[in-house]
Enzyme design. Structure first.
Site, PDB file in Angstrom:
ATOM      1  N   GLU A  24      -6.803 -10.153  13.179  1.00 52.62           N
ATOM      2  CA  GLU A  24      -6.028 -10.639  12.039  1.00 52.62           C
ATOM      3  C   GLU A  24      -5.039 -11.706  12.501  1.00 52.62           C
ATOM      4  O   GLU A  24      -4.368 -11.555  13.521  1.00 52.62           O
ATOM      5  CB  GLU A  24      -5.260  -9.506  11.360  1.00 52.62           C
ATOM      6  N   LYS A 182     -13.388   1.317  -5.517  1.00 50.93           N
ATOM      7  CA  LYS A 182     -13.577  -0.041  -4.987  1.00 50.93           C
ATOM      8  C   LYS A 182     -15.027  -0.253  -4.553  1.00 50.93           C
ATOM      9  O   LYS A 182     -15.606  -1.321  -4.773  1.00 50.93           O
ATOM     10  CB  LYS A 182     -12.638  -0.277  -3.812  1.00 50.93           C
TER      11      LYS A 182
END
Length: 322
Positions: A24, A182
């Site tokens: 990230e 989701k």
């Protein structure tokens, strides 16, 4: 009884897959930070990760900087960006435009997040999306409208998962139900928020699989080398870090010793997740490469074989950057 299918007759087709590796990054906030970030990008690129995620500020506060970073990653490196996108405070029309912009620059992976509620307590704009599930469905609609343009690469949609109870959730079971929703809306994979105890990832996997979640759940691991950062992340995640680790970090005589202790603890955490069936490791780098690479060196992940041409391209870029 019907005969076995051709796929069932070849058991070697289900052999263990290589472990995915990703990092990230967040958009730089100053020219000096940008210079440091690109040094980190060069170092991380040399490990040939599967993708790097690029964060997105609350309500898109750093949208332009994030898109600029993503565009440069696509044009100037061999890295594949996974673009974070938050939906709170944005209307479907605004978000559809942003999704289209990301796809136009070559993004083929989006991490769909709700985002933080406004800190001033202001009500969201009329018609704005409220949940990550809504954003996933919107991404799929935009993708469907552009299906002819995406024949060379459909969109992979990721979501967040929580090894410990989300601060706003009534319980961990509710978190798993949200993750399942989701998945039903079209999520392809999940990346966990940070966790500090080895059993937490395994517990999440058990609860998720029992509930019917089948998508890959990738553990997000941060190098546990900074006492200040571990403390802050523990506060944000709503879970206390391992007190023994905190004591050892606080008692370390110098940064080198602190880094050694933290890297060893991070490797233990990642190995526990891999032992529990993790399909990959996502390292939260905080735009710093040294500790992340220390962790990676000690993990010895089984990585996929890459074509020589791709490895040569990475090597050429390293030479040009030096």
């Amino acid at each position: 009884m019907s005969p076995p299918s051709l796929i069932e007759a070849h058991s070697n087709l289900s052999e263990t897959a290589p472990v995915a590796l990703s990092y990230e990054l967040f958009p730089p906030r100053s020219p000096a930070a940008a210079e440091s970030l690109w040094t980190t990008i060069g170092e991380l690129e040399s490990t040939d990760p599967d993708y790097v995620s690029v964060t997105y500020g609350a309500s898109g506060s750093n949208r332009d900087t994030a898109v600029e970073l993503i565009n440069r990653l696509i044009l100037e490196t061999t890295l594949r960006p996974l673009a974070h996108l938050t939906c709170v405070g944005n209307t479907p029309e605004e978000l559809a435009g942003i999704i289209g912009e990301l796809l136009d620059v070559g993004v083929r992976g989006i991490l769909a997040l709700r985002g933080d509620e406004p800190k001033d307590g202001a009500a969201p704009a009329s018609g704005s999306l409220r949940y990550a599930q809504d954003l996933i469905e919107l991404i799929r609609r935009v993708e469907q409208r552009r299906s002819a343009l995406l024949c060379a690469g459909k969109v992979a949609v990721g979501v967040a998962a929580y090894p410990t109870r989300h601060p706003e959730s009534p319980n961990e079971a509710h978190d798993v139900e949200v993750l399942l929703a989701k998945q039903r809306s079209g999520a392809d994979f999940a990346i966990t928020q940070v966790f500090f105890h080895s059993e937490q990832y395994a517990d999440l996997m058990t609860r998720a699989r029992r509930a019917g979640v089948t998508i890959p759940i990738i553990p997000g691991v941060m190098p546990l080398t900074s006492l200040r950062r571990v403390t802050r992340l523990g506060e944000l995640a709503g879970v206390a870090p391992d007190p023994r680790l905190m004591e050892r970090l606080a008692a370390a005589d110098n940064d080198i010793e602190r880094r050694r202790i933290g890297v060893a603890a991070t490797v233990d955490l990642a190995n526990a997740a891999l032992d529990a069936g993790a399909p990959g490791i996502h390292l939260y780098t905080f735009n710093e490469h040294a500790c992340a690479l220390d962790v990676l060196d000690k993990l010895a992940l089984p990585r996929p074989a890459r074509p020589a041409s791709r490895l040569s391209a990475i090597a050429r870029r390293q030479v040009l950057a030096s």
